[in-house]
Write a protein that holds these residues in place. Structure first.
Motif, short mmCIF file in Angstrom:
data_model
loop_
_atom_site.label_atom_id
_atom_site.label_comp_id
_atom_site.label_asym_id
_atom_site.label_seq_id
_atom_site.Cartn_x
_atom_site.Cartn_y
_atom_site.Cartn_z
N GLY A 13 -18.01 -19.51 21.64
CA GLY A 13 -18.51 -18.20 21.29
C GLY A 13 -17.42 -17.23 20.90
N GLN A 56 -21.93 -24.01 17.50
CA GLN A 56 -21.49 -23.37 18.75
C GLN A 56 -21.41 -24.38 19.89
N CYS A 69 -18.42 -18.86 25.65
CA CYS A 69 -19.55 -17.96 25.37
C CYS A 69 -19.55 -16.83 26.41
#
Length: 72
Positions: A13, A56, A69
């Motif tokens: 992220g 991701q 993230c």
């Protein structure tokens, strides 16, 4: 191991994702610009960081237990 039960939880992220995208695109662009170099094909490995940025998810991060993230 049942492949249907594998979960690809997001673990890439923010800044990490942006850097991966830039590095991946730079490597692919280098392969296009300098396509006559003897090892220009190696720049095509830029698809790996580009894919990890797009999805991701990074398998190496999963194995190492890393998650960049932001927390909810």
């Amino acid at each position: 191991m049942d492949i249907k039960n594998i979960k690809f939880e997001k673990n890439v992220g923010g800044l990490d994702r942006a850097l991966r995208a830039v590095i991946g695109l730079a490597m692919i662009l280098a392969a296009i610009i300098d396509s006559n170099a003897p090892y220009a094909w190696i720049y095509l490995l830029g698809f790996i960081p580009l894919a990890t940025a797009a999805f991701q998810f990074c398998g190496a991060y999963k194995v190492l237990g890393i998650n960049t993230c932001s927390k909810p």
